[in-house]
Structure formats: C-alpha cells, structure tokens
Design a protein around this motif. Structure first.
Motif, PDB file in Angstrom:
ATOM      1  N   GLU A   1     -53.662  76.374 -80.787  1.00  0.00           N
ATOM      2  CA  GLU A   1     -54.660  75.432 -81.318  1.00  0.00           C
ATOM      3  C   GLU A   1     -54.084  74.469 -82.342  1.00  0.00           C
ATOM      4  OE1 GLU A   1     -55.040  78.948 -80.379  1.00  0.00           O
ATOM      5  OE2 GLU A   1     -55.581  79.133 -82.492  1.00  0.00           O
ATOM      6  N   SER A   2     -53.182  74.945 -83.206  1.00  0.00           N
ATOM      7  CA  SER A   2     -52.665  74.057 -84.253  1.00  0.00           C
ATOM      8  C   SER A   2     -51.890  72.896 -83.603  1.00  0.00           C
ATOM      9  CB  SER A   2     -51.762  74.831 -85.209  1.00  0.00           C
ATOM     10  OG  SER A   2     -50.673  75.361 -84.490  1.00  0.00           O
TER      11      SER A   2
ATOM     12  N   GLU B   1     -59.209  80.204 -71.940  1.00  0.00           N
ATOM     13  CA  GLU B   1     -60.102  81.043 -72.743  1.00  0.00           C
ATOM     14  C   GLU B   1     -60.848  82.026 -71.846  1.00  0.00           C
ATOM     15  OE1 GLU B   1     -63.306  79.083 -74.877  1.00  0.00           O
ATOM     16  OE2 GLU B   1     -63.243  80.648 -76.408  1.00  0.00           O
TER      17      GLU B   1
ATOM     18  N   ASP C   1     -57.447  81.204 -79.595  1.00  0.00           N
ATOM     19  CA  ASP C   1     -58.557  81.405 -80.519  1.00  0.00           C
ATOM     20  C   ASP C   1     -59.702  80.470 -80.120  1.00  0.00           C
ATOM     21  OD1 ASP C   1     -58.985  82.585 -83.518  1.00  0.00           O
ATOM     22  OD2 ASP C   1     -60.048  80.671 -83.191  1.00  0.00           O
ATOM     23  N   PRO C   2     -60.959  80.979 -80.190  1.00  0.00           N
ATOM     24  CA  PRO C   2     -62.089  80.120 -79.797  1.00  0.00           C
ATOM     25  C   PRO C   2     -62.191  78.821 -80.621  1.00  0.00           C
ATOM     26  CG  PRO C   2     -62.813  82.383 -80.160  1.00  0.00           C
ATOM     27  CD  PRO C   2     -61.373  82.334 -80.568  1.00  0.00           C
ATOM     28  N   SER C   3     -61.489  78.767 -81.725  1.00  0.00           N
ATOM     29  CA  SER C   3     -61.555  77.549 -82.555  1.00  0.00           C
ATOM     30  C   SER C   3     -60.931  76.328 -81.855  1.00  0.00           C
ATOM     31  CB  SER C   3     -60.854  77.792 -83.884  1.00  0.00           C
ATOM     32  OG  SER C   3     -59.465  77.940 -83.679  1.00  0.00           O
ATOM     33  N   TRP C   4     -60.280  76.553 -80.691  1.00  0.00           N
ATOM     34  CA  TRP C   4     -59.647  75.404 -80.010  1.00  0.00           C
ATOM     35  C   TRP C   4     -60.656  74.294 -79.726  1.00  0.00           C
ATOM     36  CZ3 TRP C   4     -61.314  73.480 -75.367  1.00  0.00           C
ATOM     37  CH2 TRP C   4     -62.132  74.307 -74.593  1.00  0.00           C
TER      38      TRP C   4
ATOM     39  N   ALA D   1     -63.112  73.204 -81.364  1.00  0.00           N
ATOM     40  CA  ALA D   1     -63.402  72.345 -82.518  1.00  0.00           C
ATOM     41  C   ALA D   1     -62.395  71.206 -82.640  1.00  0.00           C
ATOM     42  CB  ALA D   1     -63.416  73.182 -83.797  1.00  0.00           C
ATOM     43  N   CYS D   2     -61.196  71.395 -82.115  1.00  0.00           N
ATOM     44  CA  CYS D   2     -60.170  70.336 -82.174  1.00  0.00           C
ATOM     45  C   CYS D   2     -60.664  69.055 -81.500  1.00  0.00           C
ATOM     46  CB  CYS D   2     -58.893  70.768 -81.482  1.00  0.00           C
ATOM     47  SG  CYS D   2     -58.108  72.213 -82.166  1.00  0.00           S
TER      48      CYS D   2
ATOM     49  N   THR E   1     -64.070  66.656 -83.634  1.00  0.00           N
ATOM     50  CA  THR E   1     -64.109  65.671 -84.733  1.00  0.00           C
ATOM     51  C   THR E   1     -63.829  64.257 -84.261  1.00  0.00           C
ATOM     52  OG1 THR E   1     -61.839  66.318 -85.155  1.00  0.00           O
ATOM     53  CG2 THR E   1     -63.550  67.212 -86.622  1.00  0.00           C
TER      54      THR E   1
END
Ligand SMILES: [Zn+2]
Length: 352
Positions: A281-282, A326, A343-346, A348-349, A352
């Motif tokens: 993700e980063s 995922e 990570d499920p936070s992907w 959110a990338c 924004t």
C-alpha cells in the motif's frame, strides 16, 4: 438495480462453459479467441465487481481486436529469412482482419501509436472495417458449440452495435482474468501453429511473437521518470544510481498494457526483488501521488516519446488488480524479500 454476486457454483459453471467453447467450438479463424480476450479486457476497463450486466459496444471490441492482432499481422521471421511471413489466422485463406491491419500498418510505418495519434481518421476507418467483420462473424458464432447454442456470455439479439454481458459475466472475467487469458492465449498459439504447420517447421517461440511485449526502448522514458520522481527510487525513496530500471508498476503479467502512467523508475535491486508481485500500500500511495502531481507533465512528455497515456485506464486496472488480490487474500511486496498480506487500507489510497 442491485445484482446478486454469482455463487461459487455459477463461477465454476462459467469456467466450464469457457472450456467447452474452446474444446468443442468449431474454429475456422482465430477470431473467437480474440473475442473472448477482448471481452475479458473490457470487463476490467469498463466493468465492476457488482455482478451487474455490462453493455459493450462492438466498436470497443473492434478497437481491442486491432490491438490484439497488431503484432500478429507483422511478418514472423524464421532464422535468417529476412522477408518473414505473415501468419495465417484462418484455415483456408488469410483472415480479413489481418488484411485490413496489414494495409493500415503500411500506411503508418507499423506504429499503432502513430496511427492513433497522427491519423485519427485512418484509425477510426480501420476500427469500422474490423467492427463490420466482428459483427458478421465471431459475435454471432462464438457461442455455437456442436450445433447447440451456449449463450452464457451475452444474448445474440439483433440489436446492432452493442452487446450486453449477462449478470455475473463481467464479475467472472474480472475474478479469473489471468486464468482466462492463459487459457485463450494457449489455445490461440496452438491454433496458429496448426494452420501454419507446413510453413513454420519446428518454431517454438510463437507465443512470444503473438503475445509478447512491445519492447520499445524504455531508455527514452528514463529522464522523464527521473524528473517526476525527483531522482529517487519509487520503492525505497533513496537516490537513484545509474543502475536503475524503467518498469511497470502493475506488472505486465497481471494485465498486459503499456500505458505511460504505469511506468516507474526504480533501482535494479528493488525492481528485481519486486518482480511480478504487486507493491504494498505505501508504494501504491506513492505511485498514485506521483501520478496525481505530475499527471499532465507525464502525459505530455511520455506521449511525445510515443508512449500512450490514459490515466483513467491505468487507475481502473490498478483498482481492479488490488481488489482481486484482497479477495484472494494474496500477498504484496514490501521490500527486499518481505511479502505480506494486503492491508484493507489500500482502497483509501485511491480515495483522496
Ligand atoms: Zn530502490
């Protein structure tokens, strides 16, 4: 309207039906392979994972046909033979689509990018010619198996210039894209090998010729990517040395497209370690941020270096591939030998 997701049984049935089309369908030309390939590609670019139906214009299918056959319409060289031969894609005579494409290639010096970019009228004339063949031939015949109709992809309504993929079909193409692509490309290579058997002898690298990557000189993109990444590696953020590589962020093996915004510059070491994995993700966030900030510059400079750019398509492909990873609980590459689950936070990338 909301659509139910296809059940596991329905998904297996979809794959069974595809296998039946390939093993029992009568293939006089390679068009049917191209058609299934095109539908899978378009399900990613235009569809979603809701299980919904998907309308696809025959023009879009035709444009995909041109892209798929572009390499294949070029002469194939065996050994020292300099003239090469254009492979047959039909059991009796050359397929009409190949003839149309060959003619267009002679006009534009062989570059599809140049045709689209500098002769939009010729490009759209070619798409129209191919569109006509697609509507007359494979679109109607694809789902005929041993004299029976097996209409699991779309209904053959006489509606002219579009088809509607049935509920769950786009979902299945997106879920099983790599599997379907391998299935189709394998069958397609065997078909071409067979219809050209007496001309080819013992050639073994036909697959690379038919489906390999267009290896333009990536060096031309290096200074552009160096500038927008401010001289650092996309992955480790350390200064780039001379040992750097231009490569795809979303690997070619996941979705074969050379689109400008998908190219990144990274250390040899980082890029080789990442290999065909998806980046964590980063890295995804860094890639999205770079493209957002330099969207226009990348587009202008890469297009000037003859690399097609379509940020919307690049983003659509990236979203699709991360979503699939995922769902499959797959792993992503962090650095060196470190892999971990996405990570499920992907998601959110992209927000924004
Ligand atoms: Zn690095």
């Amino acid at each position: 309207m909301t659509w139910p997701l296809p059940t596991p049984e329905e998904q297996v049935q979809f794959l069974r039906n595809l296998q039946r089309l390939l093993s029992e369908g009568l293939f006089v030309a390679s068009y049917k392979f191209a058609l299934i390939h095109a539908l899978a590609d378009l399900a990613i670019l235009k569809g979603d994972d809701s299980g919904a139906t998907l309308e696809i214009s025959t023009k879009d299918i035709a444009a995909k046909f041109v892209e798929l056959y572009w390499r294949q319409a070029r002469p194939f060289h065996i050994g020292d033979d300099t003239a090469g031969l254009v492979l047959h894609q039909n059991t009796d005579k050359q397929a009409a689509i190949i003839s149309h494409i060959s003619a267009a290639q002679q006009e534009c010096g062989g570059s599809l990018f140049r045709l689209k970019q500098t002769s939009p009228a010729d490009w759209s004339a070619l798409v129209s010619q191919v569109d006509r063949v697609v509507r007359e031939m494979p679109l109607w015949k694809l789902q005929t198996v041993g004299g029976e109709r097996l209409e699991f992809l779309y209904e053959n309504l006489d509606t002219g210039k579009q088809i509607t993929l049935k509920p769950g079909v786009a979902y299945c193409f997106r879920a099983f894209y790599e599997l379907v692509r391998d299935l189709i490309e394998g069958a397609w290579v065997r078909f071409v090998q067979k219809v050209n058997a007496n001309r080819l002898g013992n050639v073994t690298d036909l697959g690379t010729f038919l489906f390999g990557q267009e290896r333009a000189c990536l060096d031309a993109y290096r200074p552009i990517l160096f500038d927008v990444q401010k001289g650092v590696c996309l992955y480790c953020q350390k200064a780039l040395s001379k040992q750097s590589q231009v490569d795809h962020f979303i690997p070619w093996s996941r979705y074969p497209a050379d689109l400008g915004h998908n190219f990144i510059l990274a250390h040899d070491k980082c890029n080789n370690a990442k290999s065909d994995h998806l980046a964590a993700e980063s890295h995804l966030a860094t890639w999205i941020e770079r493209n957002r900030e330099y969207q226009i510059e990348l587009k202008e400079r890469l297009t000037a270096s003859a690399l097609p750019c379509d940020l919307t398509a690049s983003v659509q492909i990236a979203k699709w591939v991360y979503q699939q990873i995922e769902r499959a609980n797959g792993q992503v590459w962090v650095s060196e030998k470190e892999l971990r689950h996405l990570d499920p936070s992907w998601a959110a990338c992209f927000a924004t």
